[in-house]
Enzyme design. Structure first.
Site, mmCIF file in Angstrom:
data_model
loop_
_atom_site.group_PDB
_atom_site.id
_atom_site.type_symbol
_atom_site.label_atom_id
_atom_site.label_comp_id
_atom_site.label_asym_id
_atom_site.label_seq_id
_atom_site.Cartn_x
_atom_site.Cartn_y
_atom_site.Cartn_z
ATOM 1 N N SER A 1 9.738 -5.407 52.676
ATOM 2 C CA SER A 1 9.392 -6.322 53.775
ATOM 3 C C SER A 1 8.717 -5.628 54.955
ATOM 4 C CB SER A 1 10.636 -7.082 54.248
ATOM 5 O OG SER A 1 11.100 -7.894 53.207
ATOM 6 N N LYS B 1 22.870 -13.890 53.569
ATOM 7 C CA LYS B 1 22.077 -15.123 53.551
ATOM 8 C C LYS B 1 22.900 -16.379 53.871
ATOM 9 C CE LYS B 1 18.243 -13.885 50.529
ATOM 10 N NZ LYS B 1 17.485 -14.156 49.313
ATOM 11 N N ASN C 1 17.023 -17.265 54.571
ATOM 12 C CA ASN C 1 16.427 -15.923 54.419
ATOM 13 C C ASN C 1 15.476 -15.606 55.572
ATOM 14 O OD1 ASN C 1 14.127 -17.426 53.766
ATOM 15 N ND2 ASN C 1 13.411 -15.866 52.338
ATOM 16 N N ASP D 1 12.584 -18.701 50.343
ATOM 17 C CA ASP D 1 12.684 -18.326 48.927
ATOM 18 C C ASP D 1 12.234 -19.496 48.056
ATOM 19 O OD1 ASP D 1 13.570 -15.716 49.164
ATOM 20 O OD2 ASP D 1 15.696 -16.270 49.212
ATOM 21 N N GLY E 1 22.548 -16.603 44.746
ATOM 22 C CA GLY E 1 21.815 -17.127 45.893
ATOM 23 C C GLY E 1 20.378 -17.491 45.562
ATOM 24 N N ALA E 2 19.689 -16.589 44.846
ATOM 25 C CA ALA E 2 18.282 -16.860 44.523
ATOM 26 C C ALA E 2 18.178 -18.070 43.606
ATOM 27 C CB ALA E 2 17.655 -15.630 43.861
ATOM 28 N N LEU F 1 12.381 -12.838 38.510
ATOM 29 C CA LEU F 1 12.435 -12.637 39.970
ATOM 30 C C LEU F 1 12.533 -11.167 40.354
ATOM 31 C CD1 LEU F 1 12.623 -15.656 40.167
ATOM 32 C CD2 LEU F 1 14.553 -15.433 41.718
HETATM 33 P P1 NAP Z 1 23.298 -12.800 43.554
HETATM 34 O O1 NAP Z 1 23.576 -13.854 44.559
HETATM 35 O O2 NAP Z 1 24.198 -11.603 43.475
HETATM 36 O O3 NAP Z 1 23.264 -13.520 42.128
HETATM 37 C C1 NAP Z 1 23.086 -12.822 40.928
HETATM 38 C C2 NAP Z 1 23.399 -13.735 39.751
HETATM 39 O O4 NAP Z 1 23.182 -12.986 38.564
HETATM 40 C C3 NAP Z 1 24.855 -14.201 39.699
HETATM 41 O O5 NAP Z 1 24.919 -15.449 39.103
HETATM 42 C C4 NAP Z 1 25.491 -13.132 38.808
HETATM 43 O O6 NAP Z 1 26.624 -13.574 38.128
HETATM 44 C C5 NAP Z 1 24.393 -12.916 37.802
HETATM 45 N N1 NAP Z 1 24.491 -11.603 37.181
HETATM 46 C C6 NAP Z 1 24.609 -10.418 37.794
HETATM 47 N N2 NAP Z 1 24.664 -9.424 36.882
HETATM 48 C C7 NAP Z 1 24.637 -10.024 35.666
HETATM 49 C C8 NAP Z 1 24.688 -9.540 34.345
HETATM 50 N N3 NAP Z 1 24.806 -8.240 34.084
HETATM 51 N N4 NAP Z 1 24.646 -10.429 33.332
HETATM 52 C C9 NAP Z 1 24.553 -11.747 33.586
HETATM 53 N N5 NAP Z 1 24.488 -12.277 34.819
HETATM 54 C C10 NAP Z 1 24.532 -11.422 35.854
HETATM 55 O O7 NAP Z 1 21.848 -12.211 43.749
HETATM 56 P P2 NAP Z 1 20.520 -13.035 44.184
HETATM 57 O O8 NAP Z 1 20.335 -12.971 45.640
HETATM 58 O O9 NAP Z 1 20.566 -14.351 43.535
HETATM 59 O O10 NAP Z 1 19.377 -12.109 43.550
HETATM 60 C C11 NAP Z 1 19.259 -12.007 42.150
HETATM 61 C C12 NAP Z 1 18.005 -11.223 41.776
HETATM 62 O O11 NAP Z 1 16.846 -11.891 42.212
HETATM 63 C C13 NAP Z 1 17.954 -9.825 42.395
HETATM 64 O O12 NAP Z 1 17.450 -8.926 41.442
HETATM 65 C C14 NAP Z 1 16.974 -9.983 43.518
HETATM 66 O O13 NAP Z 1 16.285 -8.764 43.813
HETATM 67 C C15 NAP Z 1 16.023 -11.014 42.944
HETATM 68 N N6 NAP Z 1 15.344 -11.754 44.015
HETATM 69 C C16 NAP Z 1 13.991 -11.672 44.042
HETATM 70 C C17 NAP Z 1 13.303 -12.362 45.007
HETATM 71 C C18 NAP Z 1 11.813 -12.271 45.037
HETATM 72 O O14 NAP Z 1 11.235 -12.615 46.059
HETATM 73 N N7 NAP Z 1 11.180 -11.862 43.975
HETATM 74 C C19 NAP Z 1 13.993 -13.141 45.958
HETATM 75 C C20 NAP Z 1 15.385 -13.213 45.886
HETATM 76 C C21 NAP Z 1 16.044 -12.507 44.893
HETATM 77 P P3 NAP Z 1 28.104 -13.430 38.775
HETATM 78 O O15 NAP Z 1 28.129 -14.422 39.876
HETATM 79 O O16 NAP Z 1 28.994 -13.724 37.640
HETATM 80 O O17 NAP Z 1 28.190 -12.023 39.271
#
Ligand code: NAP
Length: 509
Positions: free
Chosen positions: A246, A300, A321, A337, A364-365, A450
């Site tokens: 960022s 967030k 965000n 997002d 969250g995403a 993502l």
């Molecule tokens: P988060 O809130 O921690 O959510 C992650 C999700 O993935 C949860 O449902 C989690 O399950 C699941 N998960 C984690 N590890 C896993 C595994 N080994 N096998 C299966 N499911 C798994 O994170 P988030 O904020 O949503 O972000 C998720 C990803 O998106 C990150 O890599 C982030 O960098 C990316 N992202 C990218 C952007 C972009 O602009 N490109 C924006 C936002 C996020 P549990 O709840 O059971 O742990």
């Protein structure tokens, strides 16, 4: 422009390497700090006065007109090896040139440099008696006082920042430093608020103290020489800001629009303390001229309690965000997002009405993605490894829920689009893991990952193998940042430059 200087700190094991480092640092630095304590034992005989004097002359020549700041630090003050007091005394007694010198309190009376800095370092935290230390150092008669503390949270540097404000009011040169990622903001904003100099690393990965920013980044990304107390400050609030792209995207956009604005990392653990002590107008202890924030994991949702209002999308998603701070101090939360996610998808896929979308992950995403997909008429199924935990998401947005078993499903043939919102494939422990195999992806129209570090994830490689078109996470990252720029400045975001800045940083690694 401010009057502050960029001081590149160089360290090396041998005299020959040190001289080379000084020459390289002099290309970007106003001041080159030479860490003589970094030399291996035996490299420099401090009891040989003529030898020390001759080395200093060589170093001054290598610095080609830049100020040379000599340092020969005691180990408890961050020196590289066990240097005795006798050695330190001998070194300073031998220093007879008119450069700058940084001495610790115990030996501050030695040497007569052109500018004498008296410094104090704390590598464990922020001492309670910081004011007293500041007064003691000022009373030594040194030209400049420097205090370096260690920050474990973004609000920790407040006491040392207050010393800077006091010194500035009294017209006394001062150098405040908060070491560590959480203290990085002091290194970036210091010159704008009157610090005499800010220390920089000669290059990425070559820091001589924790949290140092490279000279190239200070100059080209943060433009620290151009900042002043009126500069609008934006920043990312997150639990780990060290790898965030960022700052690179937003500062490139501010630069292109020629705005007096900077985007700074704020690694925040205790969000309440940060908002109370640094942001909220009624309670803040210092004035940094904040105008907005990007907010990332894990803040967030918790940020919402600190805001005066939310826009409709953020309210519906239940996560923020982006924060905009109006001139009257009002804080409003947004979620970019959702639009950031959907824009590349609409560009690539077209109309999403009735498109069958499998969303992997329910964090969250995923909430932002599901909201945007539903808004565009898609039929969404969320796949989650923990079904009870994912139920609220499914209920809030009225979508189907299924269990995510990596490798345990025949395929996603009954879907058109697969979106990965799990961190699987992200640089680190799971970098080589894909949430789906090429075989499982066959028959899909599009895969959207993502994850953006690495640029080509294991899932994207599987999509290539299955000959399914793909979108990587960088597209969303740039689109959500572009929307933030619009919210903060009202200006059209320079998307190409923001994208290029992110890519450049990803390539550097
Ligand atoms: P988060 O809130 O921690 O959510 C992650 C999700 O993935 C949860 O449902 C989690 O399950 C699941 N998960 C984690 N590890 C896993 C595994 N080994 N096998 C299966 N499911 C798994 O994170 P988030 O904020 O949503 O972000 C998720 C990803 O998106 C990150 O890599 C982030 O960098 C990316 N992202 C990218 C952007 C972009 O602009 N490109 C924006 C936002 C996020 P549990 O709840 O059971 O742990």
């Amino acid at each position: 422009m401010n009057d502050g200087k960029i001081c590149v700190s160089v360290a090396a094991a041998t005299v020959a390497e040190l001289i080379g480092e000084v020459g390289r640092a002099a290309r970007t630095a106003d001041v080159v700090e030479v860490r003589f304590d970094s030399l291996n034992e035996g490299e420099l005989d401090v009891f040989d006065r003529a030898g020390v004097a001759s080395l200093l002359k060589t170093i001054a020549a290598a610095a080609s007109g830049r100020i040379v700041l000599s340092t020969f630090r005691a180990p408890e003050q961050g020196g590289n090896r066990a240097i005795s007091v006798a050695e330190r005394k001998a070194f300073w007694n031998a220093v007879d040139y008119r450069g700058w010198a940084d001495l610790e309190e115990d030996l501050v009376e030695l040497a007569a440099p052109a500018v004498k800095i008296c410094s104090h370092h704390d590598f464990t935290g922020v001492p309670d008696n910081l004011d007293e230390i500041g007064e003691r150092l000022a009373a030594t008669g040194a030209d400049v006082v420097k205090i370096a503390v260690s920050a474990a949270d973004a609000a920790d540097p407040i006491p040392v920042w207050k010393l800077l404000e006091k010194a500035r009011a009294e017209n006394r040169p001062f150098i405040p430093i908060a070491m560590g990622e959480s203290g990085k903001w002091t290194r970036i904003l210091g010159l704008a608020h009157g610090a005499l100099l800010t220390y920089a690393a000669p290059g990425a990965g070559r820091e001589t103290a924790p949290g140092q920013v490279s000279a190239a980044d200070l100059i080209d990304v943060y433009r620290v020489r151009e900042l002043n107390a009126e500069t609008a400050v934006y920043g990312i609030l997150g639990g780990n800001t060290s790898v965030s792209l960022s700052p690179h995207m937003h500062n490139a956009a501010f630069h292109l629009h020629n705005l007096n604005a900077v985007f700074v990392p704020f690694q925040v653990r205790d969000l309440d303390a940060f908002m109370q002590r640094m942001v909220r107008p009624a309670t803040r202890e210092i004035e940094l001229n904040f105008r907005g924030f990007s907010v990332t994991i894990p803040h967030k949702q918790t940020i919402i309690d600190h805001l005066d209002g939310l826009d409709e999308t953020a309210g519906r998603i239940g996560a923020v965000n982006t924060v905009r701070i109006d001139p009257d101090g009002r804080l409003t939360g947004f979620n970019t997002d959702a639009p950031g996610f959907i824009e590349p998808l609409l560009n690539s896929y077209g109309d999403l009405q009735n498109a069958r979308v499998a969303v992997l992950g329910a964090g969250g995403a995923a909430r932002a993605c599901v909201f945007a997909l539903k808004q565009n008429g898609a039929a969404v199924t969320v796949f989650a490894r923990d079904l009870p935990k994912a139920e609220p998401l499914a209920a809030d947005f009225g979508v189907d829920l299924a269990e995510l078993v990596i490798g345990g499903r025949a395929g996603y043939r009954d879907f058109d689009i697969l979106v990965n919102t799990t961190p699987l494939g992200m640089k680190g422990k799971t970098e080589n893991q894909s949430p789906a195999t090429a075989e499982q992806l066959r028959g899909l129209d599009l895969v959207y990952d993502l994850v953006y570090v690495p640029f080509q994830t294991a899932l994207m490689t599987a999509a290539d193998e299955a000959e399914v078109p793909k979108i990587g996470g960088l597209a969303m990252l740039v689109a959500q940042a572009a929307e933030q720029h619009r919210i903060w400045t009202g200006l059209e975001p320079p998307v190409k430059e923001m994208s290029r800045a992110a890519l450049r940083r990803l390539e550097i690694g």
